[in-house]
Design a protein around this motif. Structure first.
Motif, PDB file in Angstrom:
ATOM      1  N   ASN A 193      84.354  13.546  -3.488  1.00 55.25           N
ATOM      2  CA  ASN A 193      84.493  14.991  -3.645  1.00 55.25           C
ATOM      3  C   ASN A 193      84.908  15.688  -2.338  1.00 55.25           C
ATOM      4  O   ASN A 193      84.145  16.451  -1.737  1.00 55.25           O
ATOM      5  CB  ASN A 193      83.203  15.608  -4.192  1.00 55.25           C
ATOM      6  CG  ASN A 193      83.392  17.061  -4.581  1.00 55.25           C
ATOM      7  OD1 ASN A 193      84.516  17.573  -4.629  1.00 55.25           O
ATOM      8  ND2 ASN A 193      82.297  17.747  -4.844  1.00 55.25           N
ATOM      9  N   LEU A 194      86.125  15.455  -1.928  1.00 54.19           N
ATOM     10  CA  LEU A 194      86.618  16.002  -0.654  1.00 54.19           C
ATOM     11  C   LEU A 194      86.678  17.523  -0.642  1.00 54.19           C
ATOM     12  O   LEU A 194      86.756  18.129   0.426  1.00 54.19           O
ATOM     13  CB  LEU A 194      87.985  15.404  -0.321  1.00 54.19           C
ATOM     14  CG  LEU A 194      87.969  13.906  -0.037  1.00 54.19           C
ATOM     15  CD1 LEU A 194      89.370  13.393   0.206  1.00 54.19           C
ATOM     16  CD2 LEU A 194      87.069  13.576   1.137  1.00 54.19           C
ATOM     17  N   LYS A 195      86.603  18.158  -1.809  1.00 47.63           N
ATOM     18  CA  LYS A 195      86.598  19.625  -1.842  1.00 47.63           C
ATOM     19  C   LYS A 195      85.349  20.202  -1.180  1.00 47.63           C
ATOM     20  O   LYS A 195      85.313  21.381  -0.844  1.00 47.63           O
ATOM     21  CB  LYS A 195      86.724  20.131  -3.281  1.00 47.63           C
ATOM     22  CG  LYS A 195      88.113  19.909  -3.843  1.00 47.63           C
ATOM     23  CD  LYS A 195      88.252  20.550  -5.199  1.00 47.63           C
ATOM     24  CE  LYS A 195      89.682  20.369  -5.684  1.00 47.63           C
ATOM     25  NZ  LYS A 195      89.905  21.081  -6.927  1.00 47.63           N
ATOM     26  N   VAL A 196      84.336  19.380  -0.982  1.00 45.75           N
ATOM     27  CA  VAL A 196      83.142  19.836  -0.270  1.00 45.75           C
ATOM     28  C   VAL A 196      83.518  20.324   1.134  1.00 45.75           C
ATOM     29  O   VAL A 196      82.899  21.251   1.652  1.00 45.75           O
ATOM     30  CB  VAL A 196      82.083  18.714  -0.201  1.00 45.75           C
ATOM     31  CG1 VAL A 196      80.948  19.070   0.750  1.00 45.75           C
ATOM     32  CG2 VAL A 196      81.537  18.427  -1.583  1.00 45.75           C
ATOM     33  N   MET A 197      84.561  19.751   1.707  1.00 53.42           N
ATOM     34  CA  MET A 197      84.978  20.186   3.046  1.00 53.42           C
ATOM     35  C   MET A 197      85.374  21.656   3.040  1.00 53.42           C
ATOM     36  O   MET A 197      85.086  22.379   3.996  1.00 53.42           O
ATOM     37  CB  MET A 197      86.105  19.301   3.581  1.00 53.42           C
ATOM     38  CG  MET A 197      85.631  17.894   3.892  1.00 53.42           C
ATOM     39  SD  MET A 197      86.828  16.890   4.795  1.00 53.42           S
ATOM     40  CE  MET A 197      88.191  16.871   3.678  1.00 53.42           C
ATOM     41  N   GLU A 198      86.029  22.109   1.979  1.00 49.53           N
ATOM     42  CA  GLU A 198      86.379  23.536   1.873  1.00 49.53           C
ATOM     43  C   GLU A 198      85.116  24.386   1.830  1.00 49.53           C
ATOM     44  O   GLU A 198      85.029  25.427   2.489  1.00 49.53           O
ATOM     45  CB  GLU A 198      87.204  23.799   0.609  1.00 49.53           C
ATOM     46  CG  GLU A 198      88.630  23.341   0.683  1.00 49.53           C
ATOM     47  CD  GLU A 198      89.370  23.634  -0.624  1.00 49.53           C
ATOM     48  OE1 GLU A 198      89.146  24.708  -1.212  1.00 49.53           O
ATOM     49  OE2 GLU A 198      90.168  22.774  -1.034  1.00 49.53           O
ATOM     50  N   THR A 199      84.151  23.943   1.060  1.00 48.97           N
ATOM     51  CA  THR A 199      82.882  24.666   0.963  1.00 48.97           C
ATOM     52  C   THR A 199      82.209  24.748   2.332  1.00 48.97           C
ATOM     53  O   THR A 199      81.750  25.821   2.744  1.00 48.97           O
ATOM     54  CB  THR A 199      81.946  23.976  -0.053  1.00 48.97           C
ATOM     55  OG1 THR A 199      82.603  23.917  -1.312  1.00 48.97           O
ATOM     56  CG2 THR A 199      80.620  24.701  -0.174  1.00 48.97           C
TER      57      THR A 199
ATOM     58  N   LYS B 210      83.585  24.440   5.316  1.00 52.64           N
ATOM     59  CA  LYS B 210      84.379  25.266   6.238  1.00 52.64           C
ATOM     60  C   LYS B 210      84.152  26.749   5.960  1.00 52.64           C
ATOM     61  O   LYS B 210      83.953  27.549   6.877  1.00 52.64           O
ATOM     62  CB  LYS B 210      85.858  24.917   6.121  1.00 52.64           C
ATOM     63  CG  LYS B 210      86.718  25.621   7.140  1.00 52.64           C
ATOM     64  CD  LYS B 210      88.156  25.146   7.069  1.00 52.64           C
ATOM     65  CE  LYS B 210      88.970  25.831   8.147  1.00 52.64           C
ATOM     66  NZ  LYS B 210      90.361  25.431   8.118  1.00 52.64           N
ATOM     67  N   ASN B 211      84.160  27.135   4.683  1.00 54.87           N
ATOM     68  CA  ASN B 211      83.946  28.538   4.321  1.00 54.87           C
ATOM     69  C   ASN B 211      82.532  28.995   4.635  1.00 54.87           C
ATOM     70  O   ASN B 211      82.315  30.127   5.066  1.00 54.87           O
ATOM     71  CB  ASN B 211      84.264  28.767   2.843  1.00 54.87           C
ATOM     72  CG  ASN B 211      85.743  28.641   2.552  1.00 54.87           C
ATOM     73  OD1 ASN B 211      86.585  28.874   3.413  1.00 54.87           O
ATOM     74  ND2 ASN B 211      86.071  28.249   1.335  1.00 54.87           N
ATOM     75  N   ALA B 212      81.560  28.127   4.430  1.00 54.21           N
ATOM     76  CA  ALA B 212      80.164  28.504   4.639  1.00 54.21           C
ATOM     77  C   ALA B 212      79.812  28.645   6.112  1.00 54.21           C
ATOM     78  O   ALA B 212      79.062  29.542   6.494  1.00 54.21           O
ATOM     79  CB  ALA B 212      79.244  27.467   3.992  1.00 54.21           C
ATOM     80  N   PHE B 213      80.383  27.785   6.960  1.00 57.18           N
ATOM     81  CA  PHE B 213      79.923  27.743   8.352  1.00 57.18           C
ATOM     82  C   PHE B 213      80.976  28.143   9.386  1.00 57.18           C
ATOM     83  O   PHE B 213      80.648  28.325  10.557  1.00 57.18           O
ATOM     84  CB  PHE B 213      79.359  26.363   8.664  1.00 57.18           C
ATOM     85  CG  PHE B 213      78.196  26.015   7.767  1.00 57.18           C
ATOM     86  CD1 PHE B 213      77.007  26.693   7.863  1.00 57.18           C
ATOM     87  CD2 PHE B 213      78.328  25.032   6.794  1.00 57.18           C
ATOM     88  CE1 PHE B 213      75.938  26.390   7.032  1.00 57.18           C
ATOM     89  CE2 PHE B 213      77.274  24.728   5.951  1.00 57.18           C
ATOM     90  CZ  PHE B 213      76.076  25.407   6.066  1.00 57.18           C
ATOM     91  N   GLN B 214      82.230  28.252   8.968  1.00 53.89           N
ATOM     92  CA  GLN B 214      83.299  28.696   9.879  1.00 53.89           C
ATOM     93  C   GLN B 214      83.364  27.849  11.159  1.00 53.89           C
ATOM     94  O   GLN B 214      83.504  28.378  12.260  1.00 53.89           O
ATOM     95  CB  GLN B 214      83.109  30.180  10.237  1.00 53.89           C
ATOM     96  CG  GLN B 214      83.107  31.124   9.042  1.00 53.89           C
ATOM     97  CD  GLN B 214      84.455  31.144   8.310  1.00 53.89           C
ATOM     98  OE1 GLN B 214      85.480  31.377   8.926  1.00 53.89           O
ATOM     99  NE2 GLN B 214      84.421  30.904   7.016  1.00 53.89           N
ATOM    100  N   ILE B 215      83.248  26.537  10.982  1.00 56.34           N
ATOM    101  CA  ILE B 215      83.397  25.601  12.094  1.00 56.34           C
ATOM    102  C   ILE B 215      84.336  24.487  11.640  1.00 56.34           C
ATOM    103  O   ILE B 215      84.563  24.326  10.434  1.00 56.34           O
ATOM    104  CB  ILE B 215      82.043  25.022  12.573  1.00 56.34           C
ATOM    105  CG1 ILE B 215      81.320  24.275  11.439  1.00 56.34           C
ATOM    106  CG2 ILE B 215      81.153  26.119  13.159  1.00 56.34           C
ATOM    107  CD1 ILE B 215      80.013  23.616  11.866  1.00 56.34           C
ATOM    108  N   PRO B 216      84.874  23.710  12.572  1.00 53.97           N
ATOM    109  CA  PRO B 216      85.752  22.596  12.163  1.00 53.97           C
ATOM    110  C   PRO B 216      84.995  21.600  11.286  1.00 53.97           C
ATOM    111  O   PRO B 216      83.814  21.323  11.520  1.00 53.97           O
ATOM    112  CB  PRO B 216      86.143  21.953  13.501  1.00 53.97           C
ATOM    113  CG  PRO B 216      85.939  23.015  14.520  1.00 53.97           C
ATOM    114  CD  PRO B 216      84.786  23.847  14.030  1.00 53.97           C
ATOM    115  N   VAL B 217      85.693  21.091  10.280  1.00 55.42           N
ATOM    116  CA  VAL B 217      85.088  20.115   9.363  1.00 55.42           C
ATOM    117  C   VAL B 217      85.970  18.877   9.265  1.00 55.42           C
ATOM    118  O   VAL B 217      87.168  18.920   9.566  1.00 55.42           O
ATOM    119  CB  VAL B 217      84.840  20.712   7.954  1.00 55.42           C
ATOM    120  CG1 VAL B 217      83.878  21.875   8.017  1.00 55.42           C
ATOM    121  CG2 VAL B 217      86.130  21.093   7.284  1.00 55.42           C
TER     122      VAL B 217
END
Length: 193
Positions: free
Chosen positions: A175-181, A183-190
């Motif tokens: 579930n690579l879409k977790v990376m979008e979540t 990134k949006n939640a923490f505003q740091i590089p993922v």
């Protein structure tokens, strides 16, 4: 940015650790990551045996055999850096982190099981070095608490890795879409581990 995972796959042999670095260079990785732990800090000597395809494995003895001696650090770091790699290490206790600091390791990698060891995160964050955190086995609130612990030490140099703590992780579970979540939640590089 690709980090080659050496972990403890040196099997307690210095020359094998150097070969792992050579393989990372050949694979054109940007960095290589080892693990630095003491068996006695993560498992009791009588923690038991686990079943494996090769029979029962004494967990403590296994980890004791693959500990990286502290004396290897300066040599492996120099070897990796001379080959153009960034030398990264995952410490598993405060003493290991302090040993990395003595050797001027530039990046700390936090393994998933340590994500909610908040005093440990705080100890490393105080060193003001970049921290790469794996998020396996954690919830969004666990991750938030870890990041806030690091921020309290005025360290904002954090990257977060989505991790499925299954090795090797089946692709259907990733579930690579977790990376979008993240990134949006923490505003740091993922990234992904």
């Amino acid at each position: 940015f690709i980090i080659a995972e050496a972990g403890s796959n040196h099997d307690g042999k210095f020359e094998q650790a150097k070969k792992l670095i050579d393989v990372a260079v050949k694979a054109r990785a940007n960095a290589i990551k080892f693990q630095l732990f003491r068996s006695s800090k993560i498992y009791p000597p009588n923690c038991g045996k686990i079943p494996t395809p090769r029979g029962k494995l004494d967990l403590f003895k296994f980890f004791k055999q693959v500990e990286m001696p502290f004396k290897w650090l300066p040599q492996l770091k120099e070897y990796a850096e001379n080959k153009g790699l960034i030398f990264i290490v995952s410490p598993f206790d405060e003493g290991a982190a302090d040993e990395l600091e003595k050797n001027n390791v530039k990046v700390y990698k936090i393994a998933s099981p340590e994500l909610n060891h908040l005093p440990f995160l705080s100890h490393i964050a105080k060193k003001q070095k970049p921290m790469i955190i794996s998020s396996g086995l954690s919830t969004i609130s666990d991750i938030e608490e870890a990041i806030n612990t690091i921020y309290k030490e005025n360290n904002r140099k954090i990257a977060l890795l989505h991790c499925v703590s299954s090795y090797p992780a089946p692709s259907k579970e990733y579930n690579l879409k977790v990376m979008e979540t993240l990134k949006n939640a923490f505003q740091i590089p993922v990234g992904v581990s």
